[in-house]
Scaffold this active site. Structure first.
Site, PDB file in Angstrom:
ATOM      1  N   ARG A  54       0.791  -1.322   0.013  1.00 52.77           N
ATOM      2  CA  ARG A  54      -0.071   0.057  -0.015  1.00 52.77           C
ATOM      3  C   ARG A  54       0.829   1.279   0.097  1.00 52.77           C
ATOM      4  NH1 ARG A  54      -2.994  -3.943   1.624  1.00 52.77           N
ATOM      5  NH2 ARG A  54      -1.220  -4.616   2.684  1.00 52.77           N
ATOM      6  N   THR A  55       1.845   1.253   1.035  1.00 53.62           N
ATOM      7  CA  THR A  55       2.490   2.617   1.199  1.00 53.62           C
ATOM      8  C   THR A  55       3.261   2.773  -0.170  1.00 53.62           C
ATOM      9  OG1 THR A  55       2.734   2.228   3.468  1.00 53.62           O
ATOM     10  CG2 THR A  55       4.029   3.816   2.476  1.00 53.62           C
ATOM     11  N   LYS A  82      24.675  -6.148  -3.437  1.00 57.26           N
ATOM     12  CA  LYS A  82      26.095  -6.057  -3.629  1.00 57.26           C
ATOM     13  C   LYS A  82      26.955  -5.526  -2.523  1.00 57.26           C
ATOM     14  CE  LYS A  82      25.499  -5.674  -8.610  1.00 57.26           C
ATOM     15  NZ  LYS A  82      25.977  -4.753  -9.901  1.00 57.26           N
ATOM     16  N   ARG A 104      11.404   3.943   3.338  1.00 57.25           N
ATOM     17  CA  ARG A 104      11.005   2.877   4.381  1.00 57.25           C
ATOM     18  C   ARG A 104      12.196   2.009   4.545  1.00 57.25           C
ATOM     19  NH1 ARG A 104       5.968  -0.862   4.633  1.00 57.25           N
ATOM     20  NH2 ARG A 104       5.137   1.219   5.042  1.00 57.25           N
ATOM     21  N   HIS A 132       5.561   6.044  11.588  1.00 61.02           N
ATOM     22  CA  HIS A 132       4.961   5.882  10.409  1.00 61.02           C
ATOM     23  C   HIS A 132       4.004   7.107   9.929  1.00 61.02           C
ATOM     24  CE1 HIS A 132       3.663   4.323   6.599  1.00 61.02           C
ATOM     25  NE2 HIS A 132       3.527   2.983   6.874  1.00 61.02           N
TER      26      HIS A 132
HETATM   27  C1  NCD Z   1       2.007  -0.981   8.439  1.00 52.46           C
HETATM   28  C2  NCD Z   1       3.515  -0.763   8.287  1.00 52.46           C
HETATM   29  O1  NCD Z   1       4.452  -1.144   7.439  1.00 52.46           O
HETATM   30  O2  NCD Z   1       3.884  -0.451   9.180  1.00 52.46           O
HETATM   31  N1  NCD Z   1       1.517  -1.239   6.847  1.00 52.46           N
HETATM   32  C3  NCD Z   1       1.311  -0.024   6.085  1.00 52.46           C
HETATM   33  O3  NCD Z   1       2.301   0.654   5.822  1.00 52.46           O
HETATM   34  N2  NCD Z   1       0.154   0.029   5.895  1.00 52.46           N
HETATM   35  C4  NCD Z   1       1.704  -2.310   9.179  1.00 52.46           C
HETATM   36  C5  NCD Z   1       2.343  -3.591   9.219  1.00 52.46           C
HETATM   37  O4  NCD Z   1       2.932  -3.734   8.427  1.00 52.46           O
HETATM   38  O5  NCD Z   1       1.612  -4.437   9.909  1.00 52.46           O
END
Ligand code: NCD
Length: 304
Positions: A54-55, A82, A104, A132
């Site tokens: 999703r993100t 690498k 991320r 997040h």
């Molecule tokens: C979450 C995350 O990555 O922290 N997912 C997201 O970005 N929607 C929650 C998760 O991974 O459980």
């Protein structure tokens, strides 16, 4: 507002502006032509060193709908395999003059660190067990959209509160609002960490902690369910000890108020039964869609 590294960086005024902008992008997204020229000629780099659906896809689509050029770099298949360091990767990508780097990482503090190595705006798309912030913003947008207001809500955060970063950022964000009541529902092994509880105390936000989900369900406006973060446990046995501990199913839904909603940042594993997906109170897929509007608003804000 150049970067978004932590939800603590953002003022109540910035939040209101972002929510309003996201609403206008939600309107644009309802049109047949969904693209606007806001970021034409700009480049956004998505650097994803941890699994994401999703993100990553909503950031990519958000940038494309704003007419930016987008590059997606993932750890698998890149020079990271690498042995290239994060700093070298960031310095190299910065040589292409991006306007923004969305990162991320499994490491807490990664976004803050790379902001020192690049002239681009840096957006934290999840850093380990830390934060997040864009998820918290889309969660807030969803609460307002579904319930009609944020001030005065009662929310239960459920599941892996020690390892989940979304509940941390959301708690920080809600503490900027009035008359919020928070209930942490978790077994002791994955209870909410003390720093967040201290933060709530400092901001005079009342909170309680319980292991009894059933007793909380009739009392709240929002149930924020979370996944047990398997990848963040030291060993399998510790994970199995809490796996499947809270499950929202038809029986749990029968305890919930008619006006309440169930949220989840997703992905889910077994903590929400698919049988409740068709219940109008199940808001998690609408919540996911809101992510795109919020990320459009955010990129537009940090880059214009
Ligand atoms: C979450 C995350 O990555 O922290 N997912 C997201 O970005 N929607 C929650 C998760 O991974 O459980």
């Amino acid at each position: 507002m150049k970067h978004l590294l932590s939800i603590e960086d953002i003022s109540r005024e910035d939040i209101e502006r972002l929510l309003a902008r996201a609403e206008s992008f939600a309107e644009v997204s309802g049109r047949p032509i969904k693209k606007v020229p806001a970021l034409r000629g700009r480049t956004v780099i998505n650097l994803f060193y941890e699994a994401s659906t999703r993100t990553s896809s909503s950031f990519e689509l958000a940038a494309k709908r704003l007419s930016a050029d987008v590059i997606n770099v993932k750890s698998s298949g890149s020079a990271v395999e690498k042995g290239e360091s994060l700093k070298d990767t960031v310095q190299t990508l910065s040589a292409y003059d991006p306007s923004a780097i969305v990162i991320r990482s499994p490491h807490a503090g990664a976004a803050k660190m790379i902001a020192r190595w690049t002239a681009a705006s840096v957006v934290n798309a999840g850093d380990g067990k830390h934060e997040h912030p864009t998820q918290a913003l889309l969660d807030l947008y969803t609460i307002r959209d579904e319930i009609g207001h944020v001030d005065g809500i009662r929310i239960a955060m459920v599941g892996d509160l020690a390892n989940g970063r979304t509940v941390r950022s959301l708690t920080y964000l809600l503490s900027k609002f009035r008359d919020i009541r928070v209930c942490f529902v978790a077994p002791p092994q994955v209870a909410m960490r003390q720093d967040i509880k201290d933060h709530l105390d400092e901001h005079h936000v009342p909170w309680v902690e319980t292991q009894d989900l059933d007793s909380m369900l009739p009392q709240v406006d929002v149930v924020y369910q979370t996944r047990i973060q398997k990848e963040r446990f030291a060993d399998e046995a510790a994970y199995l000890a809490v796996k499947g501990i809270y499950r929202i199913d038809a029986r749990a839904m029968s305890l919930l108020q008619k006006s309440a909603i169930v949220m989840h940042p997703l992905p889910r594993v077994d903590e929400i039964a698919p049988e409740i997906d068709s219940d109008p109170r199940a808001a998690y897929f609408r919540q996911a869609r809101n992510g795109m509007y919020i990320r459009m608003a955010l990129l537009d804000r940090v880059l214009s």
